[in-house]
Design an enzyme around this catalytic site. Structure first.
Site, PDB file in Angstrom:
ATOM      1  N   GLY A 123      20.875  28.425 -29.668  1.00  0.00           N
ATOM      2  CA  GLY A 123      20.404  27.065 -29.901  1.00  0.00           C
ATOM      3  C   GLY A 123      20.166  26.704 -31.346  1.00  0.00           C
ATOM      4  N   GLU A 169      21.540  34.735 -29.074  1.00  0.00           N
ATOM      5  CA  GLU A 169      22.830  34.289 -28.527  1.00  0.00           C
ATOM      6  C   GLU A 169      23.341  33.017 -29.211  1.00  0.00           C
ATOM      7  OE1 GLU A 169      22.142  35.792 -23.958  1.00  0.00           O
ATOM      8  OE2 GLU A 169      21.430  33.789 -24.473  1.00  0.00           O
ATOM      9  N   ARG A 183      27.011  27.708 -31.201  1.00  0.00           N
ATOM     10  CA  ARG A 183      27.268  26.614 -32.137  1.00  0.00           C
ATOM     11  C   ARG A 183      27.129  27.032 -33.600  1.00  0.00           C
ATOM     12  NH1 ARG A 183      25.881  21.346 -30.726  1.00  0.00           N
ATOM     13  NH2 ARG A 183      24.645  22.262 -29.070  1.00  0.00           N
ATOM     14  N   ARG A 192      31.361  15.030 -27.077  1.00  0.00           N
ATOM     15  CA  ARG A 192      29.925  15.146 -27.361  1.00  0.00           C
ATOM     16  C   ARG A 192      29.285  13.805 -27.744  1.00  0.00           C
ATOM     17  NH1 ARG A 192      27.920  17.536 -31.004  1.00  0.00           N
ATOM     18  NH2 ARG A 192      26.002  18.149 -29.967  1.00  0.00           N
ATOM     19  N   CYS A 237      41.095   4.934 -22.592  1.00  0.00           N
ATOM     20  CA  CYS A 237      40.796   3.657 -21.934  1.00  0.00           C
ATOM     21  C   CYS A 237      39.339   3.623 -21.509  1.00  0.00           C
ATOM     22  CB  CYS A 237      41.706   3.479 -20.729  1.00  0.00           C
ATOM     23  SG  CYS A 237      43.416   3.481 -21.221  1.00  0.00           S
ATOM     24  N   GLU A 238      38.480   3.579 -22.493  1.00  0.00           N
ATOM     25  CA  GLU A 238      37.047   3.702 -22.231  1.00  0.00           C
ATOM     26  C   GLU A 238      36.361   3.175 -23.483  1.00  0.00           C
ATOM     27  OE1 GLU A 238      33.921   4.655 -20.139  1.00  0.00           O
ATOM     28  OE2 GLU A 238      35.734   5.658 -19.408  1.00  0.00           O
ATOM     29  N   TYR A 273      31.830  23.376 -28.546  1.00  0.00           N
ATOM     30  CA  TYR A 273      31.699  22.370 -27.480  1.00  0.00           C
ATOM     31  C   TYR A 273      32.618  21.172 -27.674  1.00  0.00           C
ATOM     32  CZ  TYR A 273      27.690  25.375 -26.913  1.00  0.00           C
ATOM     33  OH  TYR A 273      26.897  26.490 -26.776  1.00  0.00           O
TER      34      TYR A 273
END
Ligand SMILES: *Cc1c(COP(=O)(O)O)cnc(C)c1O
Length: 461
Positions: A276, A318, A321, A358, A389-390, A419
């Site tokens: 994290g 761990e 990122r 993200r 298309c969003e 990610y």
């Protein structure tokens, strides 16, 4: 003049972006903490990564592409290993996994976390030693657990009572005695600059500490005697900048460790504090170097062990990122620049939410720079959007780009190593971009670009 050129940012016209975002003095300048360590802007104006120009890389590999700075990735592995000397550093494979990266993780002596049969398959295919792997997940299937046992995965992180029963049965059948950790939900949730330390037991992961489930799980595993209970595990969130959440989590987990000792006379060998650790996506983020994090975390662990009169367990962490995130930027080509008068300028690139979900998923902020040339034009506040298309297909919500940004320009978005490719989709049947590793002026494709044939190959109707 476009409405959002820096000089026009007055009155109540249109978007001004967040308060922290200021027009840069020099729109060509790179803010070092946002970029892989070998990235620079060459005299002629184009960015270089690993000694190669993005102009050449775009010509050879096309756009969009994830460009991975291999030296940067290795240096971050080394930083964590050196800072947390004496601890086991597990790279969280879910952040980005492919065989070439697994090999780097192996060569740099790190450990590896996987959390599905697919991730396990990639790690094994790359020849990563199973005993240096951890297996996570709140719903590992019997077949995944069986594969982990067969492969000899070094530790399995238990997440539910059903899983304890399943793995106990499988271990009995196979005569194996796997090492396990118990994932504890400590009631701390940390995200970026804040953490909350009372609620947040309401989540799918782990055994609740406050409700007593974590203690009960440890006692069940110990009394059953089939699984080798090696330690406790806590992961409190992601993109964390402040160690106060780790402090509360460590205290709570070590209190549990002391309770287990008092109940069964066993001092567990390992304490895993999860990952994290935050990285810089924009100039407002200021992550601590691994060495500072390690010092603070070690101090917390020492203090809490002393308070509970516990032998210091071996520590593990761990990071995902923080290892791969900053090592990559995405290279796009601009297709259109649309000035929606008085509101905002939209710069459309040839990817979008299919290669970086993200922003849409977490309202994440990113930054961007003109990559193929430099510009003398004034800064223009723009929104970088994709081709899907969003209307939520946003890559960079707000960034100052040179006002002469135009179709055909290359645009680089840093901090996309974690990610992004791992969460990429085929939305609109847009093939997923390649991952290209660059080092010493040479590039090699480590994940090739998906093709329309790849997409059609799955469509067997
Ligand atoms: C996702 C995850 C990590 C890695 O998180 P980062 O924010 O990438 O460092 C570590 N441990 C567990 C259990 C996770 O689920």
């Amino acid at each position: 003049m476009r409405a959002h050129e820096a000089g026009a940012l007055h009155g109540d016209i249109g978007n001004r972006g967040p308060a922290w975002l200021r027009p840069p003095q020099d729109v060509n300048a790179l803010v070092p903490q946002l970029w892989p360590r070998t990235v620079r802007r060459a005299e002629a104006g184009a960015l270089e990564i690993g000694g190669a120009s993005v102009l050449d890389l775009a010509a050879e590999h096309g756009t969009p592409a994830y460009l991975l700075d291999e030296d940067d990735l290795r240096s971050r592995c080394r930083d964590f290993a050196a800072a947390f000397a004496g601890a086991d550093v597990y790279y969280a494979g879910k952040s980005f996994l492919c065989k070439a990266v697994v090999k780097v993780i192996d060569e740099e002596g790190l450990f590896l976390d996987v959390c599905s049969g697919g991730e396990l398959a990639v790690a094994l295919a790359a020849g990563f030693p199973a005993e240096r792997m951890g297996f996570h997940g709140n719903n590992k299937s019997v077949s995944e657990l069986t594969r982990a046992l067969d492969a000899g995965v070094g530790r399995i992180i238990l997440d539910s009572f059903q899983e304890i029963d399943r793995l106990t049965a499988l271990a009995r059948e196979s005569g194996k005695r796997p090492k396990v950790l118990i994932r504890v939900t400590v009631g701390v949730e940390a995200h970026t600059h804040e953490f909350i330390a009372t609620a947040h037991e309401d989540q799918k992961f782990g055994f609740s500490l406050a409700g007593g489930a974590a203690f009960e799980a440890a006692i069940r595993v110990l009394d059953e005697g089939v699984l080798d209970l090696h330690g406790l595990h806590s992961h409190i969130g992601s993109q964390i900048f402040d160690t106060s959440g780790f402090e509360v989590a460590t205290r709570r987990v070590l209190e549990l460790q002391a309770q287990i000792r008092d109940a069964r006379g066993v001092e567990l060998a390992e304490l895993d504090l999860g990952g994290g650790f935050g990285i810089a996506y924009t100039t407002q983020d200021d992550p601590s170097p691994a060495g500072d994090l390690a010092k603070r975390i070690n101090k917390i662990v020492d203090a809490e062990c002393a308070a509970e009169n516990l032998r210091r367990p071996k520590l593990s962490i761990e990071p995902g990122r923080a290892i791969v995130g900053p090592a990559v930027f995405t290279l796009y080509e601009v297709g259109t620049v649309k000035d929606v008068d008085g509101i905002r300028t939209y710069v459309s690139v040839d990817g979008g939410m299919s290669d970086n979900i993200r922003t849409a998923l977490y309202d994440a902020s990113y930054s961007a720079t003109l990559a193929g040339r430099k510009s003398d034009a004034p800064p223009l506040l723009a929104r970088v959007v994709g081709k899907h298309c969003e209307s939520g297909d946003i890559v960079v919500k707000d960034e100052f780009l040179p006002a002469d940004v135009q179709p055909g320009d290359l645009l680089a978005v840093p901090g996309t190593g974690a990610y992004c490719r791992s969460m990429a989709s085929n939305y609109n049947h847009v093939p997923r971009p390649p991952v290209v590793a660059v080092r010493d002026g040479a590039s090699r494709v480590i994940v090739r670009r998906e093709t329309e044939d790849d997409l059609l190959a799955l469509d067997v109707g």
